[in-house]
Design a protein around this motif. Structure first.
Motif, PDB file in Angstrom:
ATOM      1  N   ALA A  61      -3.571   3.587  -3.333  1.00 27.04           N
ATOM      2  CA  ALA A  61      -3.606   2.626  -4.292  1.00 27.04           C
ATOM      3  C   ALA A  61      -2.829   1.372  -2.700  1.00 27.04           C
ATOM      4  CB  ALA A  61      -2.104   2.727  -4.786  1.00 27.04           C
ATOM      5  N   ARG A  62      -3.563   0.564  -3.304  1.00 25.21           N
ATOM      6  CA  ARG A  62      -3.489  -0.794  -2.351  1.00 25.21           C
ATOM      7  C   ARG A  62      -3.525  -1.755  -3.342  1.00 25.21           C
ATOM      8  NH1 ARG A  62      -7.499  -0.058   0.869  1.00 25.21           N
ATOM      9  NH2 ARG A  62      -6.404   1.464   1.952  1.00 25.21           N
ATOM     10  N   LYS A  63      -2.835  -2.490  -3.250  1.00 24.55           N
ATOM     11  CA  LYS A  63      -2.836  -4.087  -3.424  1.00 24.55           C
ATOM     12  C   LYS A  63      -3.197  -4.983  -2.560  1.00 24.55           C
ATOM     13  CE  LYS A  63      -0.234  -6.652  -7.613  1.00 24.55           C
ATOM     14  NZ  LYS A  63       1.090  -6.735  -7.794  1.00 24.55           N
ATOM     15  N   VAL A 106      -1.198   3.565 -14.694  1.00 27.18           N
ATOM     16  CA  VAL A 106      -2.413   3.388 -14.128  1.00 27.18           C
ATOM     17  C   VAL A 106      -2.658   4.929 -14.447  1.00 27.18           C
ATOM     18  CG1 VAL A 106      -3.684   4.281 -11.963  1.00 27.18           C
ATOM     19  CG2 VAL A 106      -2.120   2.848 -11.911  1.00 27.18           C
ATOM     20  N   VAL A 155      -7.369   1.966  -6.535  1.00 23.81           N
ATOM     21  CA  VAL A 155      -6.498   3.427  -6.468  1.00 23.81           C
ATOM     22  C   VAL A 155      -7.526   4.633  -6.283  1.00 23.81           C
ATOM     23  CG1 VAL A 155      -5.232   5.680  -6.761  1.00 23.81           C
ATOM     24  CG2 VAL A 155      -4.271   3.297  -7.286  1.00 23.81           C
ATOM     25  N   GLU A 176       0.927  -1.396   0.217  1.00 22.16           N
ATOM     26  CA  GLU A 176      -0.018   0.309   0.305  1.00 22.16           C
ATOM     27  C   GLU A 176       0.672   1.345  -0.263  1.00 22.16           C
ATOM     28  OE1 GLU A 176      -2.948   0.119   2.861  1.00 22.16           O
ATOM     29  OE2 GLU A 176      -3.077   2.671   2.813  1.00 22.16           O
ATOM     30  N   LEU A 236      -7.641  -1.525 -13.181  1.00 21.19           N
ATOM     31  CA  LEU A 236      -7.678  -0.857 -11.393  1.00 21.19           C
ATOM     32  C   LEU A 236      -9.288  -2.613 -11.165  1.00 21.19           C
ATOM     33  CD1 LEU A 236      -7.659   2.359 -11.258  1.00 21.19           C
ATOM     34  CD2 LEU A 236      -5.630   0.553 -10.363  1.00 21.19           C
ATOM     35  N   TYR A 258       3.609  -0.337  -8.663  1.00 11.97           N
ATOM     36  CA  TYR A 258       2.693  -2.304  -9.934  1.00 11.97           C
ATOM     37  C   TYR A 258       3.027  -2.291 -11.094  1.00 11.97           C
ATOM     38  CZ  TYR A 258       0.529  -1.858  -5.391  1.00 11.97           C
ATOM     39  OH  TYR A 258       0.286  -1.342  -3.486  1.00 11.97           O
ATOM     40  N   SER A 264      -1.351   8.067  -8.822  1.00 15.29           N
ATOM     41  CA  SER A 264      -1.097   7.116 -10.635  1.00 15.29           C
ATOM     42  C   SER A 264      -0.195   7.293 -10.687  1.00 15.29           C
ATOM     43  CB  SER A 264      -1.995   8.140 -11.637  1.00 15.29           C
ATOM     44  OG  SER A 264      -3.590   8.087 -11.192  1.00 15.29           O
ATOM     45  N   VAL A 274      -5.166  -4.157  -8.060  1.00 12.64           N
ATOM     46  CA  VAL A 274      -4.812  -2.724  -7.399  1.00 12.64           C
ATOM     47  C   VAL A 274      -5.936  -2.193  -7.879  1.00 12.64           C
ATOM     48  CG1 VAL A 274      -3.255  -0.618  -8.151  1.00 12.64           C
ATOM     49  CG2 VAL A 274      -1.998  -3.047  -7.813  1.00 12.64           C
ATOM     50  N   ALA A 295       1.510   4.650  -8.169  1.00 14.58           N
ATOM     51  CA  ALA A 295       0.745   3.575  -7.693  1.00 14.58           C
ATOM     52  C   ALA A 295       1.770   2.953  -9.507  1.00 14.58           C
ATOM     53  CB  ALA A 295      -0.798   3.254  -8.284  1.00 14.58           C
ATOM     54  N   SER A 296       2.182   3.889 -10.500  1.00 10.65           N
ATOM     55  CA  SER A 296       2.376   2.960 -11.902  1.00 10.65           C
ATOM     56  C   SER A 296       3.541   3.012 -11.345  1.00 10.65           C
ATOM     57  CB  SER A 296       2.552   4.256 -12.847  1.00 10.65           C
ATOM     58  OG  SER A 296       1.137   4.735 -13.151  1.00 10.65           O
TER      59      SER A 296
END
Lengths: 402, 402
Positions: free
Chosen positions: A246-248, A212, A255, A147, A330, A208, A201, A253, A204-205
């Motif tokens: 952003a959380r997996k 995004v 966001v 996260e 997402l 991950y 974003s 994922v 997160a990009s």
């Protein structure tokens, strides 16, 4: 080593200033002095130290083989995108503070840089002077990130802090932020959460590994928050912050950007005023937090200069691990689960049973002298909450908890 | 690429574990897989995944040209210092988590690495998994650091948090920390502040470019703190943390370690439990904070692995800017100025005038039912405070404020 600055506004002129102020230190770190040869801008700057370096034609910079590093501080994507691409294709390293550009075209620009064995760097695009891009790229190499959550917009954090600490209403605090120069005349990008959305974003990009699309991120700003919401938060020992997350989870994922009520034990609780804070959670590393000046001319400029130094030291090596241009699909944010704070009209004696029927067992918060009360729901999915709240009359507002 | 681990204790075995767990990610970042070829330890480890790699003679590692990176996780300086020096002289990169080694011999070891165009890296020596050494070295290249202050020891922070939140007395909390494995049977290095002192000395050496002798740093631990001190702090909306601080003022560098009472608006206020937090202040960058797991097997090991990746990516380039072995003459800490919280016997009606005669105008804090009271002094130098307090009878304790 010769450099050029595209866009001589607040940040661009800050870069020139930091390069002058810290010339020795920068030269020592970079291995040689970094000199500004050109400043590209539509305007002239009579009397400015950079006056004689101003040019109006990008071609002069692109075609000058002496220029090795280009700084882009124009903002927006037009013409920044075309300009940056032209510089990278000409083999020039680019350092930018432009989050819109990175959020939209980062993958492609990083790929060009990789093909050319040069660098496209953007430490200043998220968190201003806070080192976050480079630590994510370099330091946390031995871990999977579960996260990343941050206070990513200084303007709204200033406003929320004033609302919480001074009890000022939203409209008044916005006016104050505009007078102080923290908010623009059209404050939409800040208060509607778009700026925070671009930044989460980007993070997160990076984390991950795939693009995004910020336009697909559920984004809620602070325009609906009132001083009364803040009073409830305070009564519960909490405060409200605009968080990008952003959380997996289970391979998906999620966001989103929205106001969130957090307690005193939350690491972001005491990130106040124009400061930013970014919390990273990984399986091995646990919680990490980065905190500092998220905006402002000199802090942001110093992050750009650190990128220039990095480029100078890695002239043949692409230091950033790029993310793929392939879009990251997402997860559905309505599946994410959390508690909610809900304000209801009436009083708990009459209406708590009704609320608990909708949400399940709630904690009640009453502020004396008001014809309303608040409840904190159990953990619910966004979808379940929405459905339950729709069945209930007299819902005044709701804020997520974390 | 072949590597070796010196010392297969908690952190050393964590490094092997992280290399196994994240082999793909590490290989991708390093450019090639990192494989452990030897583990040096006096013991054998039957049944351990590393069992067959155990050797007992450093020479095997030093003389094996295949080994490019050596991890030192033995702790202490004997024989770690000789072992690390031998490895560096043989042209092997070294990554260490050993703060005692870095505090004492960092300058010399960095110099050898520089001469050999290799790397001596020590991200894990301060702040466990928190990236702090690399950001200070790489990201904040465009600024002069005015101050660096941190909660640098997880054991004492756990103890202080328990004392503050649960109202437990010192002895009981120490016992609990020992039972949980946070404190050693001989807890002196933690509770007397020596560990925090080594870490702030490393940070100060890095930031100010010259060797800070940790033995010259004024260091006060937490052994004198009582649950009553904590109750006063809570009554004032404050808490007590063990802080290491290095500050540059008028050209002098002041370094010290001591308990400090801080308020809720202080960025380190909510750094609780075994976590560490490090605050950096620079002229351009403003306040930056780094926060996370300051100890623990896997977070610390992941910082070591990140250093190994860095070494693999920079095989011919020394990435750390070394500090000079020349000793930094520290400013006299007794000249530093701050407010003090002082507990006095008796009650304010009888004794406040006396206290104010000694210190100047004070704020008073009374906790009902106690035959004592507290005062917060105006800003005083350490020397002036000490002199004034010596003139006063019935001083029970004093804690610095920040």
């Amino acid at each position: 080593m010769k450099t050029a600055i595209l866009g001589y506004g607040n940040i661009g002129s800050g870069v020139a200033q930091v390069l002058r102020m810290n010339a020795d230190c920068v030269a020592r770190r970079a291995g040689e002095p970094l000199e500004v040869k050109y400043v590209l801008d539509l305007r002239e700057f009579p009397g400015d130290p950079m006056e004689k370096y101003v040019v109006h034609d990008l071609d002069i910079i692109v075609k000058d083989p002496e220029v090795k590093i280009v700084v882009e501080t124009m903002g927006g994507t037009k013409p920044a995108y075309d300009f940056v691409k032209a510089c990278l294709k000409a083999g020039k390293h680019v350092a930018t503070s432009n989050k819109e550009l990175v959020a939209k075209h980062g993958a492609e620009l990083m790929q060009i840089a990789e093909e050319k064995h040069i660098n496209f760097l953007f430490e200043a695009s998220v968190g201003g002077g806070i080192p976050i891009i480079r630590p994510l790229n370099e330091c946390i190499t031995a871990d999977e990130i579960d996260e990343i959550t941050g206070i990513l917009n200084g303007t709204t954090n200033f406003m929320l802090t004033e609302m919480a600490q001074e009890g000022m209403p939203y409209e008044e605090v916005l006016k104050q932020a505009q007078e102080l120069g923290y908010a623009e005349r059209n404050p939409e990008a800040d208060v509607e959460g778009h700026d925070a959305c671009r930044k989460i974003s980007i993070l997160a990009s990076l984390v991950y590994g795939r693009q995004v699309d910020s336009e697909e991120v559920y984004t809620e700003g602070i325009t609906e928050l009132s001083d009364r919401d803040m009073a409830y938060a305070a009564a519960m020992g909490r405060t409200v912050k605009l968080l990008g997350t952003a959380r997996k989870k289970n391979g998906e994922v999620y966001v989103m950007v929205s106001p969130v009520m957090i307690g005193q034990d939350h690491p972001l609780y005491s990130v106040n005023g124009v400061l930013n804070g970014i919390l990273v959670n990984g399986g091995v590393i646990g919680d990490l937090m980065f905190y500092g000046a998220g905006a402002g001319k000199l802090p942001t400029a110093s992050a750009v200069v650190a990128d220039m130094v990095d480029a100078a030291r890695n002239q043949q090596v692409t230091v950033m691990q790029r993310w793929s241009a392939e879009k990251l699909e997402l997860g559905d944010w309505k599946k994410t689960e959390k508690q909610f704070f809900v304000r209801l009209s009436g009083n708990p004696e009459n209406r708590l049973a009704e609320a608990e029927k909708a949400f399940g067992p709630c904690q009640v918060q009453k502020i004396s002298g008001m014809e309303e009360f608040g409840v904190v729901t159990p953990v619910l999915s966004e979808a379940d909450f929405e459905e339950a709240a729709a069945r209930l009359e007299g819902v005044i507002s709701r804020i997520r908890l974390a």
